[in-house]
Write an enzyme that holds these catalytic residues in place. Structure first.
Site, PDB file in Angstrom:
ATOM      1  N   ALA A 136     -48.230  37.324 -13.529  1.00  0.00           N
ATOM      2  CA  ALA A 136     -49.335  37.519 -14.467  1.00  0.00           C
ATOM      3  C   ALA A 136     -48.825  37.137 -15.851  1.00  0.00           C
ATOM      4  O   ALA A 136     -47.612  37.157 -16.094  1.00  0.00           O
ATOM      5  CB  ALA A 136     -49.777  38.976 -14.446  1.00  0.00           C
ATOM      6  N   GLY A 181     -46.948  38.518 -10.011  1.00  0.00           N
ATOM      7  CA  GLY A 181     -48.281  38.121  -9.559  1.00  0.00           C
ATOM      8  C   GLY A 181     -48.269  36.826  -8.767  1.00  0.00           C
ATOM      9  O   GLY A 181     -49.154  36.597  -7.943  1.00  0.00           O
ATOM     10  N   GLU A 238     -47.461  37.873  -5.370  1.00  0.00           N
ATOM     11  CA  GLU A 238     -48.641  38.608  -4.873  1.00  0.00           C
ATOM     12  C   GLU A 238     -49.776  37.656  -4.513  1.00  0.00           C
ATOM     13  O   GLU A 238     -50.470  37.853  -3.511  1.00  0.00           O
ATOM     14  CB  GLU A 238     -49.097  39.618  -5.935  1.00  0.00           C
ATOM     15  CG  GLU A 238     -48.089  40.753  -6.107  1.00  0.00           C
ATOM     16  CD  GLU A 238     -48.365  41.609  -7.333  1.00  0.00           C
ATOM     17  OE1 GLU A 238     -48.557  41.053  -8.429  1.00  0.00           O
ATOM     18  OE2 GLU A 238     -48.390  42.834  -7.203  1.00  0.00           O
ATOM     19  N   GLU A 292     -41.391  42.948 -11.904  1.00  0.00           N
ATOM     20  CA  GLU A 292     -42.128  43.770 -12.875  1.00  0.00           C
ATOM     21  C   GLU A 292     -41.295  44.942 -13.397  1.00  0.00           C
ATOM     22  O   GLU A 292     -41.407  45.340 -14.546  1.00  0.00           O
ATOM     23  CB  GLU A 292     -43.425  44.315 -12.245  1.00  0.00           C
ATOM     24  CG  GLU A 292     -44.500  43.269 -11.998  1.00  0.00           C
ATOM     25  CD  GLU A 292     -44.406  42.606 -10.634  1.00  0.00           C
ATOM     26  OE1 GLU A 292     -43.348  42.710  -9.968  1.00  0.00           O
ATOM     27  OE2 GLU A 292     -45.402  41.979 -10.227  1.00  0.00           O
TER      28      GLU A 292
HETATM   29  N1  CAA Z   1     -46.087  35.211 -18.509  1.00  0.00           N
HETATM   30  C1  CAA Z   1     -46.178  34.449 -19.622  1.00  0.00           C
HETATM   31  N2  CAA Z   1     -45.364  33.403 -19.899  1.00  0.00           N
HETATM   32  C2  CAA Z   1     -44.417  33.130 -18.995  1.00  0.00           C
HETATM   33  C3  CAA Z   1     -44.257  33.868 -17.807  1.00  0.00           C
HETATM   34  C4  CAA Z   1     -45.164  34.951 -17.574  1.00  0.00           C
HETATM   35  N3  CAA Z   1     -45.122  35.685 -16.441  1.00  0.00           N
HETATM   36  N4  CAA Z   1     -43.218  33.354 -17.115  1.00  0.00           N
HETATM   37  C5  CAA Z   1     -42.749  32.321 -17.835  1.00  0.00           C
HETATM   38  N5  CAA Z   1     -43.470  32.176 -18.971  1.00  0.00           N
HETATM   39  C6  CAA Z   1     -43.284  31.187 -20.035  1.00  0.00           C
HETATM   40  C7  CAA Z   1     -42.100  31.538 -20.937  1.00  0.00           C
HETATM   41  O1  CAA Z   1     -42.482  32.493 -21.905  1.00  0.00           O
HETATM   42  C8  CAA Z   1     -41.770  30.178 -21.521  1.00  0.00           C
HETATM   43  O2  CAA Z   1     -42.702  29.887 -22.532  1.00  0.00           O
HETATM   44  P1  CAA Z   1     -42.178  29.440 -24.017  1.00  0.00           P
HETATM   45  O3  CAA Z   1     -41.451  28.145 -23.770  1.00  0.00           O
HETATM   46  O4  CAA Z   1     -43.438  29.292 -24.787  1.00  0.00           O
HETATM   47  O5  CAA Z   1     -41.264  30.515 -24.485  1.00  0.00           O
HETATM   48  C9  CAA Z   1     -42.047  29.228 -20.360  1.00  0.00           C
HETATM   49  O6  CAA Z   1     -42.920  29.937 -19.475  1.00  0.00           O
HETATM   50  C10 CAA Z   1     -40.796  28.836 -19.591  1.00  0.00           C
HETATM   51  O7  CAA Z   1     -40.158  30.038 -19.187  1.00  0.00           O
HETATM   52  P2  CAA Z   1     -38.583  30.296 -19.446  1.00  0.00           P
HETATM   53  O8  CAA Z   1     -38.140  29.620 -20.678  1.00  0.00           O
HETATM   54  O9  CAA Z   1     -38.364  31.770 -19.360  1.00  0.00           O
HETATM   55  O10 CAA Z   1     -37.970  29.538 -18.185  1.00  0.00           O
HETATM   56  P3  CAA Z   1     -36.614  29.880 -17.398  1.00  0.00           P
HETATM   57  O11 CAA Z   1     -36.405  28.769 -16.444  1.00  0.00           O
HETATM   58  O12 CAA Z   1     -35.532  30.222 -18.343  1.00  0.00           O
HETATM   59  O13 CAA Z   1     -36.952  31.233 -16.561  1.00  0.00           O
HETATM   60  C11 CAA Z   1     -38.289  32.646 -15.137  1.00  0.00           C
HETATM   61  C12 CAA Z   1     -37.915  31.183 -15.541  1.00  0.00           C
HETATM   62  C13 CAA Z   1     -37.128  33.306 -14.447  1.00  0.00           C
HETATM   63  C14 CAA Z   1     -39.459  32.527 -14.158  1.00  0.00           C
HETATM   64  C15 CAA Z   1     -38.690  33.436 -16.391  1.00  0.00           C
HETATM   65  O14 CAA Z   1     -39.659  32.690 -17.118  1.00  0.00           O
HETATM   66  C16 CAA Z   1     -39.272  34.780 -16.108  1.00  0.00           C
HETATM   67  O15 CAA Z   1     -38.546  35.711 -15.828  1.00  0.00           O
HETATM   68  N6  CAA Z   1     -40.632  34.927 -16.171  1.00  0.00           N
HETATM   69  C17 CAA Z   1     -41.291  36.188 -16.027  1.00  0.00           C
HETATM   70  C18 CAA Z   1     -41.329  36.632 -14.584  1.00  0.00           C
HETATM   71  C19 CAA Z   1     -42.014  37.976 -14.475  1.00  0.00           C
HETATM   72  O16 CAA Z   1     -41.552  38.967 -15.003  1.00  0.00           O
HETATM   73  N7  CAA Z   1     -43.140  38.011 -13.768  1.00  0.00           N
HETATM   74  C20 CAA Z   1     -43.919  39.224 -13.579  1.00  0.00           C
HETATM   75  C21 CAA Z   1     -45.037  39.282 -14.559  1.00  0.00           C
HETATM   76  S1  CAA Z   1     -45.927  40.808 -14.520  1.00  0.00           S
HETATM   77  C22 CAA Z   1     -46.937  40.698 -13.171  1.00  0.00           C
HETATM   78  O17 CAA Z   1     -46.975  39.707 -12.503  1.00  0.00           O
HETATM   79  C23 CAA Z   1     -47.762  41.918 -12.876  1.00  0.00           C
HETATM   80  C24 CAA Z   1     -48.537  41.848 -11.610  1.00  0.00           C
HETATM   81  O18 CAA Z   1     -48.195  42.489 -10.656  1.00  0.00           O
HETATM   82  C25 CAA Z   1     -49.754  41.066 -11.504  1.00  0.00           C
END
Ligand code: CAA
Length: 290
Positions: A98, A141, A144, A164
């Site tokens: 998400a 998400g 999911e 998460e």
């Molecule tokens: N939401 C918003 N933006 C996101 C995102 C997310 N879930 N995941 C990645 N992005 C964005 C980053 O902010 C970044 O944007 P900017 O360049 O503008 O800063 C871009 O995508 C590239 O990401 P990274 O620079 O972080 O890329 P990376 O290769 O270094 O890492 C990753 C990749 C491991 C996937 C890392 O991006 C990450 O950990 N993302 C979040 C994963 C996460 O926590 N997901 C759960 C979300 S909560 C949820 O999903 C609740 C639910 O149950 C529905």
């Protein structure tokens, strides 16, 4: 003044359109939209392919993306020429979860009022089989969303996880429930409590995905499977999907009864008669969806 009234009317219409059931929308989802690309593919153009297309954010599932995805899936569900649907992302990410930036300032009471993530459930209401073709990250998400689909195919470099916990929350679109049902309590606990990612190979071993392919072949293989499914009677395919899904909702005894009733009910269809007749007459069945 006139502009003010017009703007407020537009806002009301926008809210109303969000509240309407997706099936009633008449928008065509074929082609490129803001966050997705969708087209009919396969030799007979009988597979609906939806590609998540928000590369800069690794396909983070913002509200707009989920709205477009839900509309596209609903449209293909209603399209008589489509037998199955494939949902995919890019080689780098199926979806990284998400949209955290969108949720950053959200409050508990707002979540209750807007029903945060409730719209996602519409995806699991699709009657036609939906195949997730997962390359790259399927996190939070994203994982999911893949689990809401009926079948998951993965590319060799896919990564699954429910991270998460490391951002101070828990899965909110079925992660704790669907992962537990597909992989068992101990493994689901480990993934949800640690936030660790798992490889495609481990996901295969755990039964989270059904097959793993080289990344460049993944989408073609998913389309091939969707084409195979589309050869069958859509009516009977929908009953079969309903019966398998029922296994997640009930006891074995009730599930077996439910299956038997659906099995009996296929005998009220033309397609069951045609299927068995074609077998006996050593010819290909010509299903009519009746
Ligand atoms: N939401 C918003 N933006 C996101 C995102 C997310 N879930 N995941 C990645 N992005 C964005 C980053 O902010 C970044 O944007 P900017 O360049 O503008 O800063 C871009 O995508 C590239 O990401 P990274 O620079 O972080 O890329 P990376 O290769 O270094 O890492 C990753 C990749 C491991 C996937 C890392 O991006 C990450 O950990 N993302 C979040 C994963 C996460 O926590 N997901 C759960 C979300 S909560 C949820 O999903 C609740 C639910 O149950 C529905």
């Amino acid at each position: 003044m006139a502009l003010l009234i017009q703007t407020s009317l537009c806002k009301k219409l926008l809210c109303l359109s969000k509240a309407l059931p997706v099936m009633s929308m008449k928008l065509s989802t074929e082609g490129t939209r803001e966050y997705i690309i969708s087209e009919k593919v396969g030799e007979k153009k009988n597979v609906g392919l939806v590609r998540l297309n928000r590369p800069k954010a690794l396909n983070a599932l913002c509200d707009g993306l989920i709205t477009e995805l839900t509309e596209a899936v609903s449209e293909y569900d209603a399209d008589k020429t489509v037998g199955a649907i494939v949902v995919t992302g890019s080689e780098r990410a199926f979806a990284a979860g998400a949209d955290i930036k969108e949720m950053l300032h959200q409050t508990y009471s707002e979540n209750l009022k807007v029903g945060l993530l409730e719209q996602w459930n519409n995806l699991s209401k699709c009657k036609k089989p939906v195949i997730a073709a997962v390359n790259g990250f399927a996190l939070g998400g994203g994982c999911e969303l893949a689990m809401m689909c009926d079948i998951i195919y993965a590319g060799e470099k896919a990564r699954f996880g429910q991270p998460e916990i490391s951002i101070g929350t828990i899965p909110g679109a079925g992660g704790t429930q669907r992962l537990t049902r597909s992989c068992g309590k101990s493994f689901a606990m480990e993934i949800c409590l640690s936030g660790n990612q798992i490889t495609a190979q481990e996901a295969l071993t755990r039964g989270l995905v059904s097959k793993v392919f080289p990344p460049e072949k993944l989408v073609d293989e998913a389309i091939r499977l969707a084409e195979k499914i589309s050869e069958h009677s859509p009516l009977i395919v929908a009953l079969c999907k309903e019966s398998v899904n029922y296994a997640y909702e009930t006891s074995l005894t009730q599930g077996l009864q439910f299956e038997k009733k659906l099995f009996y009910s296929t005998f009220a269809t033309d397609d069951r008669k045609e299927g068995m007749a074609a077998f006996t007459e050593k010819r290909k069945a010509n299903f009519t969806n009746n």
